[in-house]
Every structure is written in structure tokens, then in C-alpha cells.
Design a protein around this motif. Structure first.
Motif, PDB file in Angstrom:
ATOM      1  N   LYS A   5      -7.295  11.145 -13.209  1.00  8.63           N
ATOM      2  CA  LYS A   5      -6.088  11.737 -12.631  1.00  8.63           C
ATOM      3  C   LYS A   5      -6.076  11.511 -11.115  1.00  8.63           C
ATOM      4  O   LYS A   5      -5.044  11.159 -10.545  1.00  8.63           O
ATOM      5  CB  LYS A   5      -6.057  13.230 -12.963  1.00  8.63           C
ATOM      6  CG  LYS A   5      -4.815  13.952 -12.521  1.00  8.63           C
ATOM      7  CD  LYS A   5      -4.831  15.391 -13.026  1.00  8.63           C
ATOM      8  CE  LYS A   5      -3.610  16.136 -12.568  1.00  8.63           C
ATOM      9  NZ  LYS A   5      -3.551  17.500 -13.123  1.00  8.63           N
ATOM     10  N   GLN A   6      -7.221  11.666 -10.482  1.00  5.76           N
ATOM     11  CA  GLN A   6      -7.322  11.447  -9.035  1.00  5.76           C
ATOM     12  C   GLN A   6      -7.020   9.988  -8.687  1.00  5.76           C
ATOM     13  O   GLN A   6      -6.354   9.709  -7.689  1.00  5.76           O
ATOM     14  CB  GLN A   6      -8.730  11.817  -8.551  1.00  5.76           C
ATOM     15  CG  GLN A   6      -8.720  12.682  -7.360  1.00  5.76           C
ATOM     16  CD  GLN A   6     -10.093  13.272  -7.081  1.00  5.76           C
ATOM     17  OE1 GLN A   6     -11.069  13.052  -7.791  1.00  5.76           O
ATOM     18  NE2 GLN A   6     -10.151  14.045  -6.037  1.00  5.76           N
ATOM     19  N   HIS A   7      -7.483   9.071  -9.536  1.00  5.97           N
ATOM     20  CA  HIS A   7      -7.216   7.644  -9.318  1.00  5.97           C
ATOM     21  C   HIS A   7      -5.711   7.376  -9.368  1.00  5.97           C
ATOM     22  O   HIS A   7      -5.168   6.659  -8.519  1.00  5.97           O
ATOM     23  CB  HIS A   7      -7.959   6.805 -10.357  1.00  5.97           C
ATOM     24  CG  HIS A   7      -7.634   5.355 -10.319  1.00  5.97           C
ATOM     25  ND1 HIS A   7      -7.957   4.546  -9.245  1.00  5.97           N
ATOM     26  CD2 HIS A   7      -6.990   4.564 -11.208  1.00  5.97           C
ATOM     27  CE1 HIS A   7      -7.520   3.320  -9.486  1.00  5.97           C
ATOM     28  NE2 HIS A   7      -6.934   3.300 -10.669  1.00  5.97           N
ATOM     29  N   ILE A   8      -5.041   7.965 -10.347  1.00  3.62           N
ATOM     30  CA  ILE A   8      -3.592   7.768 -10.479  1.00  3.62           C
ATOM     31  C   ILE A   8      -2.867   8.354  -9.265  1.00  3.62           C
ATOM     32  O   ILE A   8      -1.965   7.723  -8.709  1.00  3.62           O
ATOM     33  CB  ILE A   8      -3.073   8.371 -11.796  1.00  3.62           C
ATOM     34  CG1 ILE A   8      -3.607   7.528 -12.960  1.00  3.62           C
ATOM     35  CG2 ILE A   8      -1.551   8.432 -11.818  1.00  3.62           C
ATOM     36  CD1 ILE A   8      -3.455   8.149 -14.301  1.00  3.62           C
ATOM     37  N   LEU A   9      -3.277   9.541  -8.832  1.00  2.00           N
ATOM     38  CA  LEU A   9      -2.651  10.148  -7.655  1.00  2.00           C
ATOM     39  C   LEU A   9      -2.844   9.263  -6.421  1.00  2.00           C
ATOM     40  O   LEU A   9      -1.920   9.118  -5.610  1.00  2.00           O
ATOM     41  CB  LEU A   9      -3.215  11.548  -7.412  1.00  2.00           C
ATOM     42  CG  LEU A   9      -2.803  12.602  -8.442  1.00  2.00           C
ATOM     43  CD1 LEU A   9      -3.573  13.903  -8.217  1.00  2.00           C
ATOM     44  CD2 LEU A   9      -1.303  12.845  -8.416  1.00  2.00           C
ATOM     45  N   SER A  10      -4.010   8.634  -6.303  1.00  3.40           N
ATOM     46  CA  SER A  10      -4.220   7.731  -5.155  1.00  3.40           C
ATOM     47  C   SER A  10      -3.336   6.492  -5.270  1.00  3.40           C
ATOM     48  O   SER A  10      -2.840   5.991  -4.262  1.00  3.40           O
ATOM     49  CB  SER A  10      -5.699   7.354  -5.014  1.00  3.40           C
ATOM     50  OG  SER A  10      -6.106   6.506  -6.055  1.00  3.40           O
ATOM     51  N   LEU A  11      -3.105   6.000  -6.494  1.00  2.36           N
ATOM     52  CA  LEU A  11      -2.189   4.864  -6.685  1.00  2.36           C
ATOM     53  C   LEU A  11      -0.760   5.255  -6.310  1.00  2.36           C
ATOM     54  O   LEU A  11      -0.015   4.442  -5.749  1.00  2.36           O
ATOM     55  CB  LEU A  11      -2.228   4.377  -8.138  1.00  2.36           C
ATOM     56  CG  LEU A  11      -3.513   3.736  -8.623  1.00  2.36           C
ATOM     57  CD1 LEU A  11      -3.420   3.427 -10.115  1.00  2.36           C
ATOM     58  CD2 LEU A  11      -3.824   2.479  -7.829  1.00  2.36           C
ATOM     59  N   LEU A  12      -0.390   6.493  -6.598  1.00  2.00           N
ATOM     60  CA  LEU A  12       0.978   6.945  -6.322  1.00  2.00           C
ATOM     61  C   LEU A  12       1.254   7.100  -4.829  1.00  2.00           C
ATOM     62  O   LEU A  12       2.405   7.208  -4.426  1.00  2.00           O
ATOM     63  CB  LEU A  12       1.273   8.242  -7.079  1.00  2.00           C
ATOM     64  CG  LEU A  12       1.275   8.113  -8.608  1.00  2.00           C
ATOM     65  CD1 LEU A  12       1.566   9.453  -9.267  1.00  2.00           C
ATOM     66  CD2 LEU A  12       2.245   7.044  -9.084  1.00  2.00           C
ATOM     67  N   GLU A  13       0.202   7.066  -4.006  1.00  2.00           N
ATOM     68  CA  GLU A  13       0.395   7.056  -2.546  1.00  2.00           C
ATOM     69  C   GLU A  13       1.165   5.801  -2.116  1.00  2.00           C
ATOM     70  O   GLU A  13       1.763   5.777  -1.050  1.00  2.00           O
ATOM     71  CB  GLU A  13      -0.953   7.094  -1.819  1.00  2.00           C
ATOM     72  CG  GLU A  13      -1.640   8.435  -1.858  1.00  2.00           C
ATOM     73  CD  GLU A  13      -1.090   9.434  -0.861  1.00  2.00           C
ATOM     74  OE1 GLU A  13      -0.211   9.088  -0.050  1.00  2.00           O
ATOM     75  OE2 GLU A  13      -1.545  10.588  -0.913  1.00  2.00           O
ATOM     76  N   GLN A  14       1.150   4.758  -2.964  1.00  2.00           N
ATOM     77  CA  GLN A  14       1.852   3.508  -2.661  1.00  2.00           C
ATOM     78  C   GLN A  14       3.352   3.598  -2.932  1.00  2.00           C
ATOM     79  O   GLN A  14       4.113   2.746  -2.485  1.00  2.00           O
ATOM     80  CB  GLN A  14       1.285   2.362  -3.507  1.00  2.00           C
ATOM     81  CG  GLN A  14      -0.175   2.094  -3.311  1.00  2.00           C
ATOM     82  CD  GLN A  14      -0.695   1.110  -4.338  1.00  2.00           C
ATOM     83  OE1 GLN A  14      -0.019   0.124  -4.664  1.00  2.00           O
ATOM     84  NE2 GLN A  14      -1.878   1.358  -4.861  1.00  2.00           N
TER      85      GLN A  14
END
Length: 168
Positions: A5-14
Motif C-alpha cells: 500500500k505504501q508503494h502504491i501511495l508513493s507511485l501516486l505522488e506522480q
């Protein structure tokens, strides 16, 4: 928090707001939740739950598509973007970093304590700080700025016009 989930949230920073491209969907606080699932087996899936800044926001279709594109680029195959209206988005969901990005971009961020969101019909106008010269000697020009979620102000000191991200 789950590392997936944290990985996806970091991707959504884009994923940026098409109306205010210095803000990510994470800065705005419109990403409410992320759910990982494995259906069909072997094909990781993800659901991203978002809340629009206001119902009918025209940017939400673009944002949903950008979310799907970023996740597809990183190997996710089954992507669901769910939009929910309740609870309604509020400017308090914006990150402090996002508010600073707004200021640097020339848009006055919402104040921590809003007097404009007042139930009294003829409440005093809120003091909005100019993002250019930092003066509070400003005036409301129009309740609607470049988008419906912003108001147009002008600084009485430096005379520059600027948008103010309205409180919700």
C-alpha cells in the motif's frame, strides 16, 4: 502500513492535479484508501479510493485516468478507481507540503482557521495572505478564480492578482 500500500501511495505522488500541476493527488488529500487484491489469481490488482475536491469537479476524470496509467506502467493489471462523495473532501486533508507548494506556485493556500466558512450571512471577509509579498492587505475580486474551487484576490500592496484555494 502495508508496504504494498505504501508503494502504491508513493507511485501516486506522480499523479498531479491537471488544474494545479504542482500538487499531487497525495498533496491534495483526495486519495482516501488503497486496497490490494489478487483476482484473478496471479494478477495483482489494486483499488484506489478517491474523493473529489467538490462534486462535479471536471478534473476527476483526468485524475482517474492518470492513476490508472501510473499503476499500469508499474505492472498492475487490474485497476479500479472508485470515487466516493462521503465524507466530503475538506482542505484540512491537504498536506502541509501541498499548501507550501501552492504558495510557491502563486496560489494562496487555505488558512488553517477559516473565517470565510462561517454560517453568518454577513460575516467579515477572511484575511488572505498574498503569496507574492506576504501582505494581508488584500481584497476579494471574485468568489470564482481560474477554477470553481478557487477565489480571485488582489493584493493592495504589490497589486498582484492571485488565486486563493477556497476552504471546503
Amino acid at each position: 502500513m502495508d508496504t504494498g500500500k505504501q508503494h502504491i501511495l508513493s507511485l501516486l505522488e506522480q499523479v498531479t492535479d491537471p488544474e494545479v500541476p504542482v500538487l499531487s493527488v497525495i498533496d491534495l488529500g483526495i486519495v482516501r484508501d488503497v486496497h490490494l487484491f489478487n483476482t484473478p489469481p496471479g494478477e495483482g490488482g489494486v483499488e484506489v479510493v478517491i474523493t473529489p475536491t467538490y462534486s462535479g469537479c471536471p478534473a476527476m476524470d483526468v485524475i482517474s485516468m492518470q492513476i490508472k496509467m501510473v499503476l499500469l506502467e508499474h505492472g498492475f493489471k487490474n485497476i479500479i478507481v472508485t470515487s466516493i462523495l462521503s465524507p466530503a473532501w475538506t482542505t484540512s486533508w491537504m498536506s502541509d507540503a501541498g499548501k507550501e507548494k501552492l504558495r510557491a506556485y502563486g496560489i494562496a493556500p487555505p488558512n488553517a482557521i477559516q473565517s470565510v466558512c462561517h454560517p453568518k450571512l454577513f460575516a467579515e471577509e477572511e484575511s488572505i495572505q498574498c503569496p507574492h509579498c506576504q501582505s494581508y492587505h488584500t481584497r476579494l475580486v471574485s468568489q470564482f478564480g481560474s477554477t470553481a474551487c478557487k477565489a480571485l484576490y488582489q493584493c493592495n500592496d504589490c497589486l498582484e492578482p492571485f488565486d486563493y484555494f477556497k476552504c471546503h
